[in-house]
Structures are given as C-alpha cells and as structure tokens.
Design a protein around this motif. Structure first.
Motif, PDB file in Angstrom:
ATOM      1  N   VAL A 230       0.864  -1.187   0.000  1.00 50.60           N
ATOM      2  CA  VAL A 230       0.000   0.000   0.000  1.00 50.60           C
ATOM      3  C   VAL A 230       0.893   1.226   0.000  1.00 50.60           C
ATOM      4  CG1 VAL A 230      -1.696   1.328   1.310  1.00 50.60           C
ATOM      5  CG2 VAL A 230      -1.925  -1.155   1.135  1.00 50.60           C
ATOM      6  N   ILE A 231       0.586   2.166  -0.863  1.00 50.77           N
ATOM      7  CA  ILE A 231       1.367   3.399  -0.943  1.00 50.77           C
ATOM      8  C   ILE A 231       0.435   4.548  -0.579  1.00 50.77           C
ATOM      9  CG2 ILE A 231       2.654   4.898  -2.505  1.00 50.77           C
ATOM     10  CD1 ILE A 231       3.040   1.893  -3.937  1.00 50.77           C
ATOM     11  N   ARG A 232       0.803   5.233   0.494  1.00 49.04           N
ATOM     12  CA  ARG A 232      -0.047   6.317   0.999  1.00 49.04           C
ATOM     13  C   ARG A 232       0.546   7.667   0.638  1.00 49.04           C
ATOM     14  NH1 ARG A 232      -3.382   4.748   5.501  1.00 49.04           N
ATOM     15  NH2 ARG A 232      -3.132   2.542   5.942  1.00 49.04           N
ATOM     16  N   GLY A 233      -0.313   8.642   0.463  1.00 49.23           N
ATOM     17  CA  GLY A 233       0.132   9.999   0.167  1.00 49.23           C
ATOM     18  C   GLY A 233      -1.060  10.796  -0.331  1.00 49.23           C
ATOM     19  N   ALA A 234      -0.774  11.940  -0.949  1.00 49.14           N
ATOM     20  CA  ALA A 234      -1.834  12.758  -1.549  1.00 49.14           C
ATOM     21  C   ALA A 234      -2.018  12.244  -2.976  1.00 49.14           C
ATOM     22  CB  ALA A 234      -1.445  14.235  -1.525  1.00 49.14           C
ATOM     23  N   VAL A 235      -3.005  11.396  -3.168  1.00 48.11           N
ATOM     24  CA  VAL A 235      -3.132  10.641  -4.415  1.00 48.11           C
ATOM     25  C   VAL A 235      -3.901  11.446  -5.473  1.00 48.11           C
ATOM     26  CG1 VAL A 235      -4.162   8.563  -5.439  1.00 48.11           C
ATOM     27  CG2 VAL A 235      -2.971   8.417  -3.235  1.00 48.11           C
ATOM     28  N   LEU A 236      -3.304  11.516  -6.650  1.00 45.47           N
ATOM     29  CA  LEU A 236      -3.884  12.292  -7.758  1.00 45.47           C
ATOM     30  C   LEU A 236      -3.961  11.427  -9.002  1.00 45.47           C
ATOM     31  CD1 LEU A 236      -4.465  14.952  -9.417  1.00 45.47           C
ATOM     32  CD2 LEU A 236      -1.992  15.194  -9.608  1.00 45.47           C
ATOM     33  N   THR A 237      -5.105  11.423  -9.650  1.00 44.53           N
ATOM     34  CA  THR A 237      -5.202  10.744 -10.937  1.00 44.53           C
ATOM     35  C   THR A 237      -6.221  11.453 -11.831  1.00 44.53           C
ATOM     36  OG1 THR A 237      -5.457   8.595 -12.043  1.00 44.53           O
ATOM     37  CG2 THR A 237      -6.971   9.049 -10.212  1.00 44.53           C
ATOM     38  N   PHE A 238      -6.129  11.202 -13.117  1.00 41.88           N
ATOM     39  CA  PHE A 238      -7.044  11.825 -14.081  1.00 41.88           C
ATOM     40  C   PHE A 238      -8.021  10.787 -14.611  1.00 41.88           C
ATOM     41  CE2 PHE A 238      -3.305  14.544 -14.139  1.00 41.88           C
ATOM     42  CZ  PHE A 238      -3.877  15.806 -14.056  1.00 41.88           C
ATOM     43  N   ARG A 239      -9.295  11.132 -14.586  1.00 34.74           N
ATOM     44  CA  ARG A 239     -10.314  10.260 -15.179  1.00 34.74           C
ATOM     45  C   ARG A 239     -10.645  10.698 -16.582  1.00 34.74           C
ATOM     46  NH1 ARG A 239     -14.389   7.843 -11.869  1.00 34.74           N
ATOM     47  NH2 ARG A 239     -14.342   6.578 -13.729  1.00 34.74           N
ATOM     48  N   ASP A 240     -10.271  11.942 -16.889  1.00 33.28           N
ATOM     49  CA  ASP A 240     -10.618  12.509 -18.192  1.00 33.28           C
ATOM     50  C   ASP A 240      -9.644  13.646 -18.462  1.00 33.28           C
ATOM     51  OD1 ASP A 240     -12.042  13.148 -20.530  1.00 33.28           O
ATOM     52  OD2 ASP A 240     -13.954  12.686 -19.576  1.00 33.28           O
ATOM     53  N   ASP A 241      -9.830  14.341 -19.584  1.00 31.88           N
ATOM     54  CA  ASP A 241      -8.919  15.420 -19.958  1.00 31.88           C
ATOM     55  C   ASP A 241      -9.435  16.740 -19.369  1.00 31.88           C
ATOM     56  OD1 ASP A 241      -7.439  17.380 -21.165  1.00 31.88           O
ATOM     57  OD2 ASP A 241      -7.557  16.505 -23.181  1.00 31.88           O
ATOM     58  N   PRO A 242      -8.675  17.362 -18.459  1.00 33.12           N
ATOM     59  CA  PRO A 242      -9.168  18.597 -17.830  1.00 33.12           C
ATOM     60  C   PRO A 242      -9.363  19.735 -18.829  1.00 33.12           C
ATOM     61  CG  PRO A 242      -6.881  18.159 -17.191  1.00 33.12           C
ATOM     62  CD  PRO A 242      -7.363  16.959 -17.946  1.00 33.12           C
ATOM     63  N   ALA A 243      -8.641  19.711 -19.945  1.00 29.67           N
ATOM     64  CA  ALA A 243      -8.817  20.763 -20.948  1.00 29.67           C
ATOM     65  C   ALA A 243     -10.168  20.615 -21.645  1.00 29.67           C
ATOM     66  CB  ALA A 243      -7.687  20.710 -21.979  1.00 29.67           C
ATOM     67  N   VAL A 244     -10.735  19.423 -21.604  1.00 27.32           N
ATOM     68  CA  VAL A 244     -12.004  19.164 -22.300  1.00 27.32           C
ATOM     69  C   VAL A 244     -13.184  19.248 -21.329  1.00 27.32           C
ATOM     70  CG1 VAL A 244     -13.329  17.450 -23.619  1.00 27.32           C
ATOM     71  CG2 VAL A 244     -10.876  17.721 -24.040  1.00 27.32           C
ATOM     72  N   VAL A 245     -13.069  18.581 -20.186  1.00 31.21           N
ATOM     73  CA  VAL A 245     -14.239  18.511 -19.286  1.00 31.21           C
ATOM     74  C   VAL A 245     -14.084  19.375 -18.037  1.00 31.21           C
ATOM     75  CG1 VAL A 245     -14.759  16.161 -20.090  1.00 31.21           C
ATOM     76  CG2 VAL A 245     -13.436  16.472 -17.988  1.00 31.21           C
ATOM     77  N   GLY A 246     -12.922  20.034 -17.905  1.00 32.50           N
ATOM     78  CA  GLY A 246     -12.677  20.858 -16.717  1.00 32.50           C
ATOM     79  C   GLY A 246     -12.085  20.016 -15.598  1.00 32.50           C
ATOM     80  N   PRO A 247     -11.287  20.664 -14.731  1.00 34.19           N
ATOM     81  CA  PRO A 247     -10.587  19.900 -13.687  1.00 34.19           C
ATOM     82  C   PRO A 247     -11.517  19.205 -12.703  1.00 34.19           C
ATOM     83  CG  PRO A 247     -10.215  22.276 -13.431  1.00 34.19           C
ATOM     84  CD  PRO A 247     -10.922  22.077 -14.735  1.00 34.19           C
ATOM     85  N   GLN A 248     -12.663  19.832 -12.416  1.00 30.63           N
ATOM     86  CA  GLN A 248     -13.571  19.219 -11.433  1.00 30.63           C
ATOM     87  C   GLN A 248     -13.949  17.801 -11.829  1.00 30.63           C
ATOM     88  OE1 GLN A 248     -14.331  20.217  -8.655  1.00 30.63           O
ATOM     89  NE2 GLN A 248     -14.073  22.422  -8.586  1.00 30.63           N
ATOM     90  N   ARG A 249     -14.284  17.653 -13.088  1.00 31.49           N
ATOM     91  CA  ARG A 249     -14.724  16.335 -13.563  1.00 31.49           C
ATOM     92  C   ARG A 249     -13.548  15.427 -13.908  1.00 31.49           C
ATOM     93  NH1 ARG A 249     -18.929  16.841 -18.205  1.00 31.49           N
ATOM     94  NH2 ARG A 249     -18.596  14.592 -18.192  1.00 31.49           N
TER      95      ARG A 249
END
Ligand code: GUN
Ligand code: ZN
Length: 441
Positions: free
Chosen positions: A9-28
C-alpha cells in the motif's frame, strides 16, 4: 507476469485523471485524495485507490509506504527520447543538422560496441526512473544489437518501453547506415523477439525523411502494413534547414508529411516528434490519420528549431493529437517536470496559457492514450500497472517557500512544473516495486 511480491500500500496525496481537464474541466477530470492510498497487488497492478480511511480490510495488513503530504501520481511517460544520446545533452550545435553531424552521429557510432550499449542502457533506464519517468518511447541507434540490449535491460527491470532499431540508409556516416533490406530484416527479427513481450512494444523507426531513401521508406511502410500492431516512430518538421532538405530530396511531395504519407507511414500508431512548421494541409492530414505529434519544448528552444504552436496543431475542428517529451539529448533535461515548465513558456510565447492540470494530464494519461496504452498505464485506475511517482512539493528551499503560498492543487502542480526537477522526485515505483528513492519518510 507471475506474482513478484506480496503487494503493497502506498499512501500519500493521491492524484489521478479520469478525463482530460482541458475538455471537461478539472472538477470532472481529476480525482484527488489528500490522505489517499493506492493498493498494489502481487502482480504489480493497481488493486484499489481512494481515501486512505476507506482502504478495504483485505489490504490493511500489506506492507505500507507512507509518503505523508507528498503527491502520489501515475509515473510520467516520455513520448520521445534517445537512448544513445543519454550523455550528450548540451552539445552546442548551430542547428539540428549541424548538431546531428558534429555531435550526434559520432556518439551513436559507439553503439556498435555491445559493452558500450550495455552500460549505456543501464544508465539510461536509471536516469528515467530517477526523474520519475516510468514508461518511454525510445529511439535507439541503427544497430540491432544495441536495440536488443535496451529491450533486455528494460525487461529485467519490468519497465515499459516502446522502441525500435533506427532505419537510415543515406545522409549519415557509412558506419551508421543500413539498407532497405537489412533495415527491415533486423526490424522484423526484433519484432519477433520483443514486441508485446511483457511490457515491451516495438516501433518501426525511420529516423527522418532526410536519412532514408525512397526504397527504405517504401520498405518501412510495407512493414508497417504487415505489422499494424507496431508503432511507427520518426521526426517531422523540426527545423527550417531540415524542411528545406526534405523539399530538395522529395520534390514530388506536397509537403514533409506527404513524404511519410505516400509510403504508408501515417496512421493512428504513428508518433512524430516536433511538428513545428506544419502547414494547414499537413495538420488536416495528420488529424485524419489519427497520428500524434510529440511536442519537445526543451529541444526545440535549445536547437533553435522554433516555437511549437499547440493552438494551430491541436485546432479543435481538426485536432492533431499532441504528446509531450524530453527528446534527450537534443532536449536539455530528463525531467518531465522541467519539460512541462518549458512547454508552458512556449505556449505563453504563442499566446496560450495551459493550466498545470492540463500539463500533468498530458505527461500521464494524455501520452498513454496517444500510445494506445491507456488501459495499461497513465492513470491509477484498478487494473493498470502500478507505475507510480511520488513528488515532494517542498523538495527544495525555493519550492518549499513557494509551496507556502499555494492555495490549491493547481497551485501546487504549477509550482512543481515551473520549479521542479528530479530533486522533487521522492520515489518512483515500477510495477509496484520501488525503482528509486525512499520507501517512506
Ligand atoms: N531528427 C533526426 N534525428 C534527430 C535526433 O536525433 N534528434 C532530434 N532532435 N531531431 C532529429
Ligand atoms: Zn528526437
């Protein structure tokens, strides 16, 4: 691949992209878990990711690395880098062609030596992970043996690379030339042995139109038609001098892109580094073919090749897919962070202002999609390889001071892109194994 470790298990502030922020915006587009965790299974794949507090019971007994407030994200993907140029960064050419003739070709001749290639491959692959790059599209030399050596070294490390022997049969020193038959024969032998073996993929690699005869381009295109599962990797429209040379060599062609097109080298698996001086027609054709142009900002400014225009190339009504890469050793840094920072500056000079979310997306999920590997790498979705990067936003005094002013994730990522380099890489995991850095503070 058989089970290689019990999981982790690797713990930390986990960030991943589900989609392209330039297309759908960072929120989504973004999933961010300030106190997050990634669970890795025994085969090196991601089993789960989310809020650490919600870590399922079955993962709680696994060994854990806690990276605290550091960011845990998908490892960077370098979409164009030259293995035999691993030690020739900062070679002061007048322009691309001068740089190739004076520094690059003499250096690449050394790769006829198996011992030289072996040591270079290890150092090169070390450099990638030290800079947080867990997958790369790699130019080799003309030598089949050096390319074998690179694939073998990557396989031993479980590292994902797309590579291929370079084909070039003119406008290069005799010792670096193949011919249309041997170029294809060697490429086919390498494809047989390495393509789709574990995490390795083959790219049919024509250096650029300048160094191949029409006979070789035709043979390479025929090979690409026989092996549509392989990538095609080359350079396109990088410097003015190169473009003029191509016009002289192929007077019948509509333009530079047309040279590759006529020989069947344009397709959805084609990756072309640079693409700085592309016409409207070329962009439309690249878009139609589904090919990717790979932006190499540190190389383009260092060699004076020009300022890539993402607005032109990616124009929404006929977008060409755009990747991003270091292009070491024309590029001046192995760091994809530094590369993102330079891409930002080039975009600003072209009147565009990408967000840090856009930039990080490009270097991870974006590049993975252009390689057709988005089911394998580029995000932290369960089932993907656990190729992970841990970034410390306070790694240097300058970053630390700047981080105190960061109000949100966009700020943090932006400061890392502009000020960060390998010093910000606290750890890199390849297929769930620590490849460099510290397991936890
Ligand atoms: N065009 C043809 N070969 C090369 C190379 O090695 N580096 C760069 N930047 N451009 C090229
Ligand atoms: Zn290159």
């Amino acid at each position: 691949m058989s089970a290689v470790h019990p999981g982790r298990v690797i713990r930390g502030a986990v960030l991943t992209f589900r989609d392209d922020p330039a297309v759908v915006g960072p929120q989504r587009a973004v999933r961010f878990y300030r106190r997050g965790a990634v669970a890795v299974d025994g085969n090196g794949r991601i089993a789960w990711r989310g809020h650490a507090a919600r870590l399922p019971e079955r993962f709680r007994a696994l060994p854990a690395d806690d990276h605290g407030e550091a960011l845990v994200l998908s490892g960077f993907i370098d979409a164009h880098v030259h293995f035999p140029q691993y030690r020739m960064l900062a070679a002061p050419g007048r322009d691309l062609l001068d740089w190739l003739n004076r520094f690059t070709f003499p250096e690449e001749r050394r790769y006829a030596s198996a011992a030289h290639a072996r040591a270079a491959a290890e150092t090169f692959l070390d450099r990638l992970v030290q800079h947080g790059t867990t997958a790369a599209v790699v130019f080799s030399t003309v030598h089949r043996s050096a390319t074998e050596t690179l694939f073998a070294a990557a396989e031993r490390r479980g590292q994902a690379i797309v590579s291929g022997k370079t084909m070039m049969d003119r406008n290069a020193p005799e010792a670096l030339r193949d011919d249309p038959d041997s170029g294809v024969r060697d490429s086919e032998a390498l494809i047989e042995r390495w393509h789709r073996r574990g995490r390795l993929r083959y790219a049919i690699t024509v250096r650029f139109a300048v160094t191949s005869t029409e006979a070789q381009l035709r043979a390479a295109g025929a090979l690409a038609a026989r092996r549509p599962d392989c990538h095609v990797h080359s350079h396109l429209s990088e410097s003015e001098g190169e473009c003029a040379f191509v016009r002289r060599l192929f007077p019948w062609a509509k333009d530079y892109t047309d040279v590759y097109d006529r020989f069947g080298l344009l397709g959805p698996r084609s990756l072309f580094a640079h693409g700085i001086h592309l016409s409207e027609r070329e962009c439309a054709r690249l878009s139609e073919a589904g090919a990717t142009v790979v932006h190499c900002p540190t190389s383009n400014t260092f060699l004076g090749s020009g300022l890539f225009d993402a607005g032109h190339v990616g124009r929404p009504d006929r977008p060409v897919r755009i990747g991003i890469a270091t292009d070491v050793g024309g590029g001046t840094s192995y760091s994809m962070l530094h590369t993102l920072g330079e891409a930002y500056k080039v975009a600003m000079l072209r009147g565009r202002k990408p967000t840090a979310h856009d930039l990080f997306h490009l270097a991870t999920r974006g590049n993975a999609a252009h390689l057709g590997l988005d089911e394998e790498i580029g995000t932290l979705e369960p089932g993907r390889w656990a190729d992970l990067l841990v970034l410390d936003p306070t790694a240097t005094p300058v970053l630390e001071a700047r981080h105190a002013l960061s109000e949100n994730l966009e700020d943090t990522l932006f400061a890392l892109a502009i000020l960060g380099d390998d010093r910000a890489v606290r750890a890199t995991y390849v297929a769930g194994r620590l490849a460099c850095g510290a397991a936890a503070r």
